[in-house]
Structure formats: structure tokens, C-alpha cells
Design an enzyme around this catalytic site. Sequence first.
Site, PDB file in Angstrom:
ATOM      1  N   GLY A  52       1.082  -1.308  -0.495  1.00  0.00           N
ATOM      2  CA  GLY A  52      -0.237   0.045  -0.176  1.00  0.00           C
ATOM      3  C   GLY A  52       1.010   1.175  -0.102  1.00  0.00           C
ATOM      4  N   SER A  53       1.824   1.423  -0.089  1.00  0.00           N
ATOM      5  CA  SER A  53       2.949   2.592  -0.017  1.00  0.00           C
ATOM      6  C   SER A  53       2.497   3.547  -1.546  1.00  0.00           C
ATOM      7  CB  SER A  53       4.520   2.594  -0.679  1.00  0.00           C
ATOM      8  OG  SER A  53       4.566   1.902  -1.644  1.00  0.00           O
ATOM      9  N   ASN A  54       1.240   3.015  -2.729  1.00  0.00           N
ATOM     10  CA  ASN A  54       1.010   3.999  -3.497  1.00  0.00           C
ATOM     11  C   ASN A  54       0.238   4.636  -3.247  1.00  0.00           C
ATOM     12  OD1 ASN A  54       2.344   4.245  -5.887  1.00  0.00           O
ATOM     13  ND2 ASN A  54       2.418   2.702  -5.861  1.00  0.00           N
ATOM     14  N   LEU A  58      -4.758  -7.358  -7.182  1.00  0.00           N
ATOM     15  CA  LEU A  58      -4.655  -7.201  -8.426  1.00  0.00           C
ATOM     16  C   LEU A  58      -5.010  -9.105  -9.287  1.00  0.00           C
ATOM     17  CD1 LEU A  58      -0.875  -8.998  -6.552  1.00  0.00           C
ATOM     18  CD2 LEU A  58      -1.140  -6.970  -7.917  1.00  0.00           C
ATOM     19  N   ILE A  85     -10.839  -6.322 -12.763  1.00  0.00           N
ATOM     20  CA  ILE A  85     -11.902  -5.681 -12.189  1.00  0.00           C
ATOM     21  C   ILE A  85     -13.166  -6.192 -13.394  1.00  0.00           C
ATOM     22  CG2 ILE A  85     -13.649  -3.528 -12.081  1.00  0.00           C
ATOM     23  CD1 ILE A  85     -11.264  -3.565 -10.036  1.00  0.00           C
ATOM     24  N   ASN A  91      -5.539   2.441 -13.373  1.00  0.00           N
ATOM     25  CA  ASN A  91      -4.664   1.458 -12.664  1.00  0.00           C
ATOM     26  C   ASN A  91      -3.767   2.114 -12.745  1.00  0.00           C
ATOM     27  OD1 ASN A  91      -3.984  -1.407 -11.479  1.00  0.00           O
ATOM     28  ND2 ASN A  91      -3.397  -1.180 -14.092  1.00  0.00           N
ATOM     29  N   HIS A 128      -0.013   0.424 -13.640  1.00  0.00           N
ATOM     30  CA  HIS A 128       1.168  -0.497 -14.010  1.00  0.00           C
ATOM     31  C   HIS A 128       2.733  -0.515 -13.855  1.00  0.00           C
ATOM     32  CE1 HIS A 128       0.794  -4.514 -15.640  1.00  0.00           C
ATOM     33  NE2 HIS A 128       2.396  -3.598 -16.439  1.00  0.00           N
ATOM     34  N   ASP A 176      -4.722  -4.424 -18.526  1.00  0.00           N
ATOM     35  CA  ASP A 176      -4.388  -3.458 -18.938  1.00  0.00           C
ATOM     36  C   ASP A 176      -4.483  -2.792 -19.912  1.00  0.00           C
ATOM     37  OD1 ASP A 176      -2.785  -4.041 -15.941  1.00  0.00           O
ATOM     38  OD2 ASP A 176      -2.164  -5.242 -17.094  1.00  0.00           O
ATOM     39  N   GLU A 194       5.956   6.438  -9.184  1.00  0.00           N
ATOM     40  CA  GLU A 194       4.705   5.919  -8.627  1.00  0.00           C
ATOM     41  C   GLU A 194       5.463   7.207  -8.193  1.00  0.00           C
ATOM     42  OE1 GLU A 194       4.154   0.967 -10.083  1.00  0.00           O
ATOM     43  OE2 GLU A 194       4.299   2.020  -7.665  1.00  0.00           O
TER      44      GLU A 194
END
Length: 284
Positions: A108-110, A181, A184, A198, A200, A241, A270
Site C-alpha cells: 500500500g505504499s502508493n 491484483l 475488475i 490503474n 501498472h 491492462d 509511482e
Amino acid sequence: MFQKLQRKWKVNSISLVLILVTFATGGSLCGYLGKLLLGLTGLEKNILWFIIYIILVTLLWPLCVLVISIPLGQFSFFKKYITKIFGRFTGKKQPSKMRVAIFASGAGSNAQKIIEHFKNSKTVEIALIVCNQPNAGVLHIANTYKIETLLIEKERFFKGDHYLNDLQLKNIHFIVLAGFLWKIPTALVQAWPSKIVNIHPALLPKFGGKGMYGNNVHQAVIEAGETESGITIHFVDEVYDNGKIIFQATCKVEPEDNTDSLAQKIHRLEHTHFPEELEKVLMK
Ligand code: GAR
């Protein structure tokens, strides 16, 4: 009840205690001041006295809590709180914020960078963290920032109602996939058209598709002998993607890079770009 309040007001437990102390002390102070002021008028205690007392206390209350909130370090909370109440009385509703849900499966760093970025936003609220892993780091982050979480389960996500109702009831306007991951489901893509993005960890259209996540992507990039990798922020459609690309940024892949060092470079990109690019999309 305390946890509910913490979530509602988005404060930690120390702030919650200080806020409750402010409410209690401010309430007592305005009650005391109200009586004191009425005592000076020499009015007899009757129904009129009582009505004036209620009016006085109502007028004094915001002032008292604001004054007490200063030494307790809760001024900004009470300023917002009182403005909100005042808005309700005057019929001036604060414009509601755009409620964003972050879907994440991992550390969850983003998600954390995005939460930090919008922490004081007047227009965007990170309202929900959706996660499919009970032990994921992102759930601890949600807890730290007092953001509501929704732990989802595979069968229902893919074959059931896809949590569509839950998300709609929570009034989610926009969905951000930050290291999520699972694919959807079409029902969600259709319910939030061009409102799901998203990130990527490679330069799409290369190195995307099923199974292409996290270190699998970096491994594939290195094995393919690429000299460049990067990040892609894109809208989500029914195909993995595949949706329209919003933004890409690149980094070099050096011969000595391994999956870990490349992952670090990608994470840096990111963290630098995702929150800002997301803000641009949300503001359109
Ligand atoms: C990020 O690098 C993100 O690009 C990637 O997972 C990582 C999550 O890191 N996403 C995918 O691979 C999706 N196909 P984080 O949990 O520290 O944000």
C-alpha cells in the site's frame, strides 16, 4: 462507539480524547457564563429566564469551545465542525467532496502517497480502502489514517454482486487501483465508466495482462533485455491492462539491475507521479 467517532472525524485516539474534553469543558464553560451573565441582569428565574438562558448558551457555545480548543491543539477541528453546523442552520451546505475508493492488495505504499496527497483536499476524499488480502499492509495504513475498509472475498467479487451495492451505498464516485491484483468485473467497469484508473509497473502495452503484476513484471522486463522500463497510469476497461493510457514515465534498466532494484526505481516513479496525475484526472 469511540472507534466510530474516530473514523467519522478521521482523528487518532489522542485527538479524540482532546476533542471530547473540549466538548465537555466548552459546554460547562458556556453554561456557567450564561448563568453568570443572566445573574447580572437580576432577572427572576422563570420561563423567560430559561428561554434567554438557552439562547445565550447557544450563542456562547461556539466561542467557548473554540477558545478551549486552542490550548488543546484542536482549533482546526472545531473551526471546521462549527462551520459545518453553522452551514446546516443557514442552509449553506458545504459542497460535498468527491469520494474515492482505493483498491489495493499489498503493502500500500502508493495508497499511502495518495492518502497523504489528498489529506487536506477540499474537493477529494479518500473514503474507502478495498482490499482482498486480510493481512495486507494497506489495511494498517487505512487504520492509521482512519479510513474505512472493505475486505472483499473472491467468490462474491467475481460471481456474486461484485460488491456493486456496497460501493454505491458508500457513494463512491471514483476508483483507484493501486497495486490491486484482481481483474475488475465488467459490472464495475460499466458502473464507473472512465472512472476507474490503474497503475501498472511497466510501459504498457508491453508486459501487461494476466499474471503481470509486481515482481513478475520486473522479471519479465529484465529477461527481455529491456534497457528502459517505467510506469503506466491508465483507465480500466473490460480487458486486463488495456484501457486508454493517461500517463507514462520511464526509468533506465541497467545491466546490474535485478527485480528488487528495478522495483525500487518503479516505486519511486509511482510515488512521484501517481498522486499528481490522479488529481489531474479527478479535476477534469
Ligand atoms: C505497484 O508497483 C503497482 O504498480 C503494482 O503493484 C505495486 C504495489 O505496490 N501493480 C501491479 O502490478 C498491477 N498489475 P504498493 O502496494 O507498495 O503500492
